[in-house]
Design a protein around this motif. Structure first.
Motif, mmCIF file in Angstrom:
data_model
loop_
_atom_site.group_PDB
_atom_site.id
_atom_site.type_symbol
_atom_site.label_atom_id
_atom_site.label_comp_id
_atom_site.label_asym_id
_atom_site.label_seq_id
_atom_site.Cartn_x
_atom_site.Cartn_y
_atom_site.Cartn_z
ATOM 1 N N SER A 332 58.456 28.865 43.544
ATOM 2 C CA SER A 332 57.757 29.730 44.498
ATOM 3 C C SER A 332 58.388 29.615 45.876
ATOM 4 O O SER A 332 59.149 28.688 46.150
ATOM 5 C CB SER A 332 56.284 29.330 44.580
ATOM 6 N N ARG A 333 58.043 30.557 46.736
ATOM 7 C CA ARG A 333 58.552 30.507 48.107
ATOM 8 C C ARG A 333 58.060 29.249 48.820
ATOM 9 O O ARG A 333 58.790 28.642 49.615
ATOM 10 C CB ARG A 333 58.122 31.760 48.871
ATOM 11 N N LYS A 334 56.843 28.825 48.494
ATOM 12 C CA LYS A 334 56.304 27.613 49.089
ATOM 13 C C LYS A 334 57.150 26.404 48.685
ATOM 14 O O LYS A 334 57.466 25.544 49.522
ATOM 15 C CB LYS A 334 54.852 27.410 48.656
ATOM 16 N N GLN A 335 57.522 26.339 47.405
ATOM 17 C CA GLN A 335 58.347 25.222 46.938
ATOM 18 C C GLN A 335 59.723 25.246 47.606
ATOM 19 O O GLN A 335 60.255 24.199 47.994
ATOM 20 C CB GLN A 335 58.502 25.281 45.417
ATOM 21 N N ILE A 336 60.291 26.444 47.750
ATOM 22 C CA ILE A 336 61.595 26.566 48.414
ATOM 23 C C ILE A 336 61.491 26.121 49.868
ATOM 24 O O ILE A 336 62.385 25.437 50.393
ATOM 25 C CB ILE A 336 62.129 28.004 48.306
ATOM 26 N N ASP A 337 60.396 26.481 50.526
ATOM 27 C CA ASP A 337 60.194 26.061 51.913
ATOM 28 C C ASP A 337 60.090 24.534 52.009
ATOM 29 O O ASP A 337 60.584 23.929 52.972
ATOM 30 C CB ASP A 337 58.924 26.697 52.480
ATOM 31 N N THR A 340 63.466 23.200 51.815
ATOM 32 C CA THR A 340 64.152 23.428 53.089
ATOM 33 C C THR A 340 63.830 22.300 54.074
ATOM 34 O O THR A 340 64.716 21.790 54.775
ATOM 35 C CB THR A 340 63.744 24.783 53.686
ATOM 36 N N TRP A 353 69.406 30.542 49.679
ATOM 37 C CA TRP A 353 69.213 30.561 48.226
ATOM 38 C C TRP A 353 69.356 31.982 47.689
ATOM 39 O O TRP A 353 69.199 32.972 48.417
ATOM 40 C CB TRP A 353 67.832 30.009 47.853
ATOM 41 N N LYS A 355 68.064 33.984 44.034
ATOM 42 C CA LYS A 355 67.460 33.981 42.702
ATOM 43 C C LYS A 355 68.170 35.015 41.824
ATOM 44 O O LYS A 355 68.439 36.132 42.284
ATOM 45 C CB LYS A 355 65.968 34.295 42.769
ATOM 46 N N GLN A 367 68.051 38.299 44.084
ATOM 47 C CA GLN A 367 66.970 38.317 45.070
ATOM 48 C C GLN A 367 67.228 37.255 46.130
ATOM 49 O O GLN A 367 67.228 36.067 45.839
ATOM 50 C CB GLN A 367 65.635 38.048 44.366
ATOM 51 N N SER A 368 67.474 37.698 47.367
ATOM 52 C CA SER A 368 67.717 36.755 48.460
ATOM 53 C C SER A 368 67.939 37.513 49.757
ATOM 54 O O SER A 368 68.531 38.598 49.755
ATOM 55 C CB SER A 368 68.961 35.906 48.183
#
Length: 594
Positions: A332-337, A340, A353, A355, A367-368
């Motif tokens: 998820s975007r939260k996990q990617i954040d 980071t 990143w 996807k 997707q990026s």
């Protein structure tokens, strides 16, 4: 006082009378019958008291958790349906006949009869209680088995156990020394050894030939999970052995120890050059259980206009690299954040990143937010180099080489652990062909290992191109942890002086700090090399502990404090005067008033 340990009373003793001593682990009253689980270091035995033994029954009724008892009783089989196959003593119980209270106990600061989440400071303050817990005692007993195994192996291979001094002199070995003031020579200080490095080399000059020692070492440095201010090192040195012979000998010890103590076959340890480890894994101690590799893409980024990538790609000291994570598009975007923020710990300014949703659609299937800056041609060249497939995610690092290596190397392990990508339980290897030196921020050079490591070139070649020189060093790595490191040592004075010169240690300082070693090299020093294992880290890995503090009887906290004995502590002025020491403490910070 006893005939058996609690944990050694088995069905073989049924019908016999035994005497056991230990602590009350648990007390249960089952309607007129009292059960006491008695515990010692070998395990737990169940004792039953019934009202027929009136005096002992009354005594059993009064005891509480952690009372120290001596019990005499008859061993009998447990009734059907009450057998516990998970316990060595699970098929028997002891019918208590006599009970003697050897000592009472106050209520423990935390329960010992089951695992509870207790703060580490509390556990360390009452470490003598914490160590009573079976899981802690088992770790100490396993550590004892490891040290005994090492001694037997080393003795069997002709190594001599020799003790070296604890009070010695300060030498530059990379960390701050712990200093001990001399009362008899005011103004002078001993240093506690960071390692027995110089003494074990002198033992080779002395003709000991093969030396080992399980040695205490001391380093005044910031702590983390696998560091303590005082730690135990398995120290090894041998004359007339090549690096291949030393590695084979030590690999044999570790391999046989894992097989005999854990029934684990580590197999043959692969060898990997330092350059490959840093390029593919961003670390000189790669965790090969994780099937992720870092791939360079700088050559594809040099011509793009996106300066975040193009700048480091054109910088000789920069690096642009990518990490493909199979199936990572589900993040998820939260996990990617969160990832980071994680790489920010290592100096990374961000985490780009991509996807991979539908690779067959080209850039339309990616997707990026960075795809538009790369352009279709470069983006697809990167995807082709990485061999991506649908459902993958690609992370990028672009910065100075050191930052990229540390950030992507740590991210590789973090993602691999989070997504449970481990392909095997154990992954050992040797990392070899280390650079002799690394560059400091001020442009100077420092030794990657220590200044006594031999290079794989001549003194003249070393002087001409020190930054390109490789050392004859080797590190043993297991599951991403450096178990031990060593090298072939310098055994002639010219090479040792050359190394000192390159490190900026002038002739006067060489004589002041290392004169005794340089003198020894003049008197027929044999070729020699060695290795040192971190015993605490080794036992931590073998027991599955989360920290070396779990396998040390009385460890320090993260702030290098012993909360049990309240060390370090103040000393009285009389002692300071005897040592000719006057304190000059910093002024306490004043609180700002509103």
């Amino acid at each position: 006082m006893r005939s058996q340990y609690c944990g050694q009373v088995t069905e073989e003793l049924i019908g016999q009378e035994v005497t056991i001593c230990g602590w009350v682990h648990r007390r249960r009253d089952h309607g007129g019958v009292i059960f006491l689980d008695m515990r010692d270091r070998e395990g737990i035995a169940q004792v039953v008291f019934d009202p027929d033994t009136e005096e002992s029954f009354a005594a059993a009724d009064r005891v509480r958790s952690e009372y120290v008892l001596q019990i005499k009783g008859l061993v009998r089989g447990r009734p059907e349906g009450t057998i516990n196959e998970n316990m060595t003593t699970g098929k028997i119980e002891i019918l208590g006949k006599e009970l003697v209270v050897l000592n009472s106990a106050e209520t423990p600061p935390f329960p010992l009869d089951e695992f509870v989440d207790v703060g580490e400071d509390t556990r360390l303050k009452y470490r003598f209680m914490d160590l009573r817990r079976p899981e802690m005692l088992n770790k100490l007993m396993f550590r004892s088995k490891v040290t005994n195994y090492i001694r037997n192996y080393m003795d069997g291979n002709g190594f001599m156990d020799v003790e070296t001094p604890i009070l010695t002199r300060a030498t530059p070995e990379g960390a701050r020394d712990y200093l001990v003031p001399s009362r008899t020579q005011p103004g002078n200080f001993f240093a506690l050894p960071q390692s027995p490095q110089l003494f074990k080399q002198l033992l080779m000059v002395s003709g000991v030939d093969r030396y080992y020692q399980i040695a205490k070492c001391f380093r005044d440095e910031d702590l983390r999970a696998d560091r303590q201010p005082e730690f135990t090192q398995v120290d090894v040195e041998a004359s007339y052995m090549s690096e291949e012979e030393i590695m084979a000998n030590m690999e044999g010890m570790v391999g046989s120890m894992f097989k005999d103590l854990l029934d684990v076959d580590l197999g043959e340890f692969p060898k990997m050059p330092y350059s490959e480890a840093m390029s593919k894994y961003g670390s000189d101690k790669p965790d090969l259980r994780i099937p992720l590799e870092i791939v360079d893409v700088a050559d594809l980024m040099e011509s793009i206009e996106f300066k975040v990538f193009a700048g480091p790609a054109k910088d000789p000291k920069g690096r642009v690299a990518a990490l493909k994570v199979d199936g990572g598009a589900e993040l998820s975007r939260k996990q990617i954040d969160e990832y980071t923020k994680f790489v920010g710990i290592y100096g990374a300014k961000g985490l780009a990143w991509i996807k991979v949703n539908e690779i067959e659609k080209g850039v339309e299937g990616l997707q990026s937010p960075i795809v538009k800056f790369l352009g279709e041609e470069v983006a697809m060249q990167i995807m082709d180099r990485l061999g991506v497939k649908n459902g993958d995610i690609v992370f990028f690092g672009a910065d100075k080489e050191k930052v990229v290596n540390e950030a992507l190397g740590a991210l590789r392990c973090k993602v691999g652990e989070d997504l449970n990508m481990f392909t095997t339980e154990w992954a050992p290897l040797w990392v070899v062909d280390f650079p002799m030196f690394e560059e400091l921020d001020d442009g100077g050079l420092t030794a990657i290992h220590h200044p006594f490591t031999a290079p794989s070139c001549s003194p003249a070649e070393l002087r001409d191109a020190p930054e390109k020189a490789l050392s004859r060093a080797y590190d043993m790595v297991l599951n991403g942890t450096e178990l031990g490191g060593g090298s072939i040592r310098i055994h002639d004075g010219e090479m040792q002086s050359t190394v000192f010169d390159i490190l900026g240690i002038d002739a006067e300082e060489q004589q002041e700090k290392f004169g005794f070693l340089l003198d020894a090299l003049k008197f027929g020093c044999p070729p020699h090399g060695g290795l040192a294992f971190g015993l605490d880290r080794l036992v931590m890995l073998m027991t599955g502990a989360s920290s070396i503090r779990e396998v040390i009887a009385f460890p320090k906290t993260q702030s290098a404090t012993d909360v049990l004995t309240k060390a370090p502590g103040e000393v009285d002025k009389k002692q300071l005067r005897e040592l000719s020491i006057k304190l000059n403490l910093p002024e306490p910070k004043k609180e700002e008033s509103n």
